[in-house]
Write a protein that holds these residues in place. Structure first.
Motif, PDB file in Angstrom:
ATOM      1  N   UNK A   1     -44.596  42.593  67.456  1.00 41.60           N
ATOM      2  CA  UNK A   1     -44.929  41.570  68.443  1.00 41.60           C
ATOM      3  C   UNK A   1     -45.173  40.256  67.713  1.00 41.60           C
ATOM      4  N   UNK A   2     -44.109  39.493  67.504  1.00 44.72           N
ATOM      5  CA  UNK A   2     -44.203  38.277  66.710  1.00 44.72           C
ATOM      6  C   UNK A   2     -44.131  37.012  67.517  1.00 44.72           C
ATOM      7  N   UNK A   3     -44.138  35.902  66.806  1.00 49.33           N
ATOM      8  CA  UNK A   3     -44.099  34.591  67.433  1.00 49.33           C
ATOM      9  C   UNK A   3     -42.688  34.094  67.646  1.00 49.33           C
ATOM     10  N   UNK A   4     -42.590  32.810  67.920  1.00 53.54           N
ATOM     11  CA  UNK A   4     -41.289  32.213  68.227  1.00 53.54           C
ATOM     12  C   UNK A   4     -40.611  31.609  67.003  1.00 53.54           C
ATOM     13  N   UNK A   5     -41.376  31.439  65.929  1.00 48.90           N
ATOM     14  CA  UNK A   5     -40.755  31.105  64.647  1.00 48.90           C
ATOM     15  C   UNK A   5     -40.656  29.641  64.290  1.00 48.90           C
ATOM     16  N   UNK A   6     -41.319  28.752  65.033  1.00 51.57           N
ATOM     17  CA  UNK A   6     -41.153  27.319  64.782  1.00 51.57           C
ATOM     18  C   UNK A   6     -41.672  26.930  63.397  1.00 51.57           C
ATOM     19  N   UNK A   7     -42.925  27.272  63.099  1.00 48.49           N
ATOM     20  CA  UNK A   7     -43.509  26.890  61.812  1.00 48.49           C
ATOM     21  C   UNK A   7     -42.802  27.584  60.648  1.00 48.49           C
ATOM     22  N   UNK A   8     -42.476  28.857  60.821  1.00 43.04           N
ATOM     23  CA  UNK A   8     -41.806  29.590  59.746  1.00 43.04           C
ATOM     24  C   UNK A   8     -40.405  29.041  59.505  1.00 43.04           C
ATOM     25  N   UNK A   9     -39.698  28.697  60.576  1.00 42.88           N
ATOM     26  CA  UNK A   9     -38.379  28.080  60.425  1.00 42.88           C
ATOM     27  C   UNK A   9     -38.489  26.753  59.690  1.00 42.88           C
ATOM     28  N   UNK A  10     -39.526  25.976  60.014  1.00 41.68           N
ATOM     29  CA  UNK A  10     -39.735  24.702  59.320  1.00 41.68           C
ATOM     30  C   UNK A  10     -39.955  24.936  57.832  1.00 41.68           C
ATOM     31  N   UNK A  11     -40.742  25.968  57.493  1.00 34.00           N
ATOM     32  CA  UNK A  11     -40.964  26.290  56.090  1.00 34.00           C
ATOM     33  C   UNK A  11     -39.690  26.698  55.377  1.00 34.00           C
ATOM     34  N   UNK A  12     -38.873  27.487  56.057  1.00 35.26           N
ATOM     35  CA  UNK A  12     -37.592  27.909  55.475  1.00 35.26           C
ATOM     36  C   UNK A  12     -36.694  26.696  55.220  1.00 35.26           C
ATOM     37  N   UNK A  13     -36.613  25.804  56.202  1.00 36.71           N
ATOM     38  CA  UNK A  13     -35.773  24.612  56.061  1.00 36.71           C
ATOM     39  C   UNK A  13     -36.266  23.713  54.932  1.00 36.71           C
ATOM     40  N   UNK A  14     -37.588  23.568  54.803  1.00 34.00           N
ATOM     41  CA  UNK A  14     -38.138  22.789  53.687  1.00 34.00           C
ATOM     42  C   UNK A  14     -37.793  23.438  52.354  1.00 34.00           C
ATOM     43  N   UNK A  15     -37.745  24.775  52.342  1.00 32.50           N
ATOM     44  CA  UNK A  15     -37.347  25.479  51.126  1.00 32.50           C
ATOM     45  C   UNK A  15     -35.870  25.286  50.820  1.00 32.50           C
ATOM     46  N   UNK A  16     -35.047  25.327  51.859  1.00 33.77           N
ATOM     47  CA  UNK A  16     -33.605  25.097  51.670  1.00 33.77           C
ATOM     48  C   UNK A  16     -33.367  23.719  51.051  1.00 33.77           C
ATOM     49  N   UNK A  17     -33.972  22.694  51.628  1.00 30.75           N
ATOM     50  CA  UNK A  17     -33.852  21.315  51.150  1.00 30.75           C
ATOM     51  C   UNK A  17     -34.981  20.513  51.782  1.00 30.75           C
ATOM     52  N   UNK A  18     -35.870  19.917  50.977  1.00 30.03           N
ATOM     53  CA  UNK A  18     -36.990  19.164  51.537  1.00 30.03           C
ATOM     54  C   UNK A  18     -36.560  18.091  52.537  1.00 30.03           C
ATOM     55  N   UNK A  19     -35.457  17.420  52.255  1.00 27.79           N
ATOM     56  CA  UNK A  19     -34.988  16.370  53.173  1.00 27.79           C
ATOM     57  C   UNK A  19     -34.539  16.967  54.501  1.00 27.79           C
ATOM     58  N   UNK A  20     -33.891  18.121  54.453  1.00 32.22           N
ATOM     59  CA  UNK A  20     -33.462  18.793  55.679  1.00 32.22           C
ATOM     60  C   UNK A  20     -34.676  19.161  56.527  1.00 32.22           C
ATOM     61  N   UNK A  21     -35.636  19.829  55.905  1.00 26.68           N
ATOM     62  CA  UNK A  21     -36.847  20.204  56.631  1.00 26.68           C
ATOM     63  C   UNK A  21     -37.593  18.990  57.146  1.00 26.68           C
ATOM     64  N   UNK A  22     -37.649  17.939  56.328  1.00 29.36           N
ATOM     65  CA  UNK A  22     -38.353  16.732  56.730  1.00 29.36           C
ATOM     66  C   UNK A  22     -37.728  16.054  57.927  1.00 29.36           C
ATOM     67  N   UNK A  23     -36.403  15.980  57.959  1.00 28.22           N
ATOM     68  CA  UNK A  23     -35.712  15.347  59.080  1.00 28.22           C
ATOM     69  C   UNK A  23     -35.886  16.150  60.372  1.00 28.22           C
TER      70      UNK A  23
END
Length: 210
Positions: free
Chosen positions: A110-132
């Motif tokens: 029973x998990x969440x919708x993933x907004x914050x975790x997705x943001x963390x993943x994107x910041x890990x992929x590329x800080x500029x990508x996550x930042x935008x």
């Protein structure tokens, strides 16, 4: 031992499992227990995420939930990069953490919708990508005061930003998949937005039923 020299399939599987287990740590529930708050799955939207924890009225708990949910997406990806793993393996690691948040093995899936975790993943992929993508979320949330609407607009924009800034590749496919899952997890919010029934940011929820 050079991990990058191992079989790519084995690396993908190993990375996905480890990241999934990390992603399965539902910090909305963990932090709420530490603060003596009700289980976030029992009030408001029923979603174990920072926005719903904020509806408890405890901003500190909501901030910690947001931070740790983002970190569990960011850290596995950052570690995979530091180990010199390929873009494909890094992408699979990010997806593993995200999927762990959506369906956490430690919390009856029973998990969440993933907004914050997705943001963390994107910041890990590329800080500029996550930042935008985060900038898109912040602007929409500030103007309309709906977290769900901000998440949906950010999810739609993420693949376009990825392709525009970094071209196509395994990571692009990962971003598209995360965006699709995030939008799907917001199906109920979409209906509420269309019907004018969605709660705004910071709006307190009714107390959980006994």
């Amino acid at each position: 031992m050079n991990l990058a020299s191992l079989d790519p399939s084995l690396l993908c599987a190993l990375g996905a499992v480890i990241a999934y287990l990390i992603g399965s740590l539902s910090f909305a529930v963990i932090v709420s227990r530490l603060f003596g708050l009700a289980d976030p799955r029992t009030y408001g939207s029923g979603n174990p995420g920072a926005t719903n924890v904020l509806r408890s009225g405890n901003k500190g708990a909501a901030i910690l939930t947001l931070l740790f949910d983002a970190l569990k997406g960011y850290v596995p990806v950052a570690v995979a990069y530091q180990l010199g793993l390929s873009e494909l393996v890094v992408t699979v690691v990010g997806l593993g953490a995200f999927i762990g948040h959506l369906w956490p093995v430690f919390f009856r899936f029973e998990g969440g919708k993933g907004v914050a975790t997705a943001a963390g993943v994107l910041l890990g992929f590329a800080p500029a990508l996550g930042g935008l993508v985060l900038l898109v979320w912040v602007v929409v949330a500030a103007v309309f005061r709906y977290s769900s609407l901000a998440a949906l607009v950010a999810a739609v924009s993420a693949p376009a930003i990825q392709v525009w800034g970094w071209g196509q590749g395994p990571m692009t496919a990962g971003v598209i998949l995360m965006s699709a899952l995030l939008i799907w997890r917001h199906a109920a919010n979409i209906r509420k937005l269309l019907n004018g029934q969605e709660s705004k940011l910071g709006q307190k929820a009714a107390p959980p039923k006994a």
